[in-house]
Design a protein around this motif. Sequence first.
Motif, PDB file in Angstrom:
ATOM      1  N   ALA A  20      -9.736   8.405  -7.695  1.00 15.53           N
ATOM      2  CA  ALA A  20      -9.739   9.311  -6.837  1.00 15.53           C
ATOM      3  C   ALA A  20     -10.357   7.534  -6.184  1.00 15.53           C
ATOM      4  N   LEU A  21     -11.612   7.319  -6.446  1.00 13.42           N
ATOM      5  CA  LEU A  21     -11.653   5.600  -6.291  1.00 13.42           C
ATOM      6  C   LEU A  21     -11.037   5.353  -5.538  1.00 13.42           C
ATOM      7  N   ILE A  22     -10.185   4.665  -6.537  1.00 11.00           N
ATOM      8  CA  ILE A  22      -9.333   3.364  -5.826  1.00 11.00           C
ATOM      9  C   ILE A  22      -8.603   4.206  -4.755  1.00 11.00           C
ATOM     10  N   ALA A  23      -7.971   5.336  -4.760  1.00  9.20           N
ATOM     11  CA  ALA A  23      -7.662   5.795  -3.665  1.00  9.20           C
ATOM     12  C   ALA A  23      -8.357   5.665  -2.621  1.00  9.20           C
ATOM     13  N   GLN A  24      -9.924   6.413  -2.130  1.00  8.03           N
ATOM     14  CA  GLN A  24     -10.406   5.908  -1.239  1.00  8.03           C
ATOM     15  C   GLN A  24     -10.880   4.740  -0.837  1.00  8.03           C
TER      16      GLN A  24
END
Length: 510
Positions: free
Chosen positions: A13-17
């Motif tokens: 999720a952090l990577i996508a963000q």
Amino acid sequence: MSDIAVSSLDKDALIAQLQAALAARDTLIETLRVQLAQLRRQTFGQSSERLSLQIEQLELSLEELEGEAELSHVPVLPSDPAPRSTPVRSLPDHLPREERRIEPECGPCTCPDCGGDLRPLGQDSDEMLDALPVQWRVIRTVRPKYSCRSCEKIVQAPAAVKAITRGKATFATLAHVVVSKFDHHLPLYRQAEMMAAQGIDIDRSTLAGWAGQASRLLDPIVTRIREEGLKAAKIHSDDTPVPMLVPGKGKTAQARLWVYAVDDRASGTTTPALIWYKFTPDRSGIHPQSELKDFKGLLQADGYAGYEKLYTSNRIREVACWAHFRRKIFEQHQTSSTPLTTDLLERIAGLYRIEEDVRGQPPDVRRQHRQEHSKPQVEALRSVIDDTLRRLSPKSAMAKALIYGRKRWHALTLFLDEGIAEIDNNIAERAMRTVAIGRKNWLFAGSKAGGERAAAIYSVIETCKLNGIEPQAYIADVIEKIAADWPASRWDELMPWSWQPEQKTSSQAA
């Protein structure tokens, strides 16, 4: 679900963000760049203070975004990401180096763990670019006197030539002042403030006198630049307004600064690239007519009526600018985009792509390539324009834009037959950009003499830059040689395209 699986989902999720934030920022940067490019194109036409302010605001926004491009405002990953490979850029070799050695706290001899002897294993080094403020110094010149024991003759070296009689400025100082004003766009009052901050109290009027002296010493160089320019087979010309203070009235009049540029490097020639400027109190056509009365060849310029008398005898042939014609169509395209404006702009863009294929080639190669590739496209474009004009009202804005080009069609298409000619007059327009930037800083010319001084110094600085010469070093060296009665028979050695900086010995450099 295990802790490992939850942790993996959080990381995804952090990577996508992060990726979404980076994509949004990159999109915004690209959008601002496109907007800036469009606004800059508009400034070549009717510019305004509001448009200039909008450009400045966009540039500041873009500068901040690009400066923060390596940082992200979203949370960082809890674990260290894989290191990114970055290009290694070496710093210029000509810069002086200062080495700072960082030894271990325990010293270079004894091991901090066991007390054993240390031996050299190698070293890691890293270079960073450092900045120092302008360093002012005082040069004290001493001339010892000697007397002969036999005849009492007094022997002493002659006094060195000074930049200003009874003045306190060296030739390098004069060069620094004029380059700071006319190349770095720092008005004299700002320079005085910067010097005062370093404890040097120099009046602005004194700096103005120094700039005037530098201009007078450079007169032979400016004269020779103009003489060489008038020998060229092609000249690019343009002009821009410069407010001039009217003595005694506290108001400004609209003076002009004209540029005459010679740069045939795109056609593979080796003749010197040069620029000279001319200041006039108005925009009367007599000024370019007088300046070019001895010139014979191609003149690339806009459609200003003041040039027309130059073309009557066929001694000077007009080469019109496709960028000007395109600009008029582009203005209509921005106001009301139609399939017609899109088609016309694409056709003109195709002509520019052909030009890229022969940039730097000899004139005969350029001519042949244009005849084979550009000429058919130009003829097709003319058919489209003529067909459009038959259907449009002559009073419509689009018709007026097309009529502008058709009236100059012979001059617009002359580049097809002249390999040395360019498709546009951008060489002259680029030469005017430095004036436009400087004008925003020094606001207006204080007098006709001040405008002429600015034109002379611009001529030298911009010719230096065309020839890859650093203007400040050049001006400092050349004005010193001229003041020391450099022989007129050797003027050519001092011209920017011939000048070579003197190699200093290590003792001189120290």
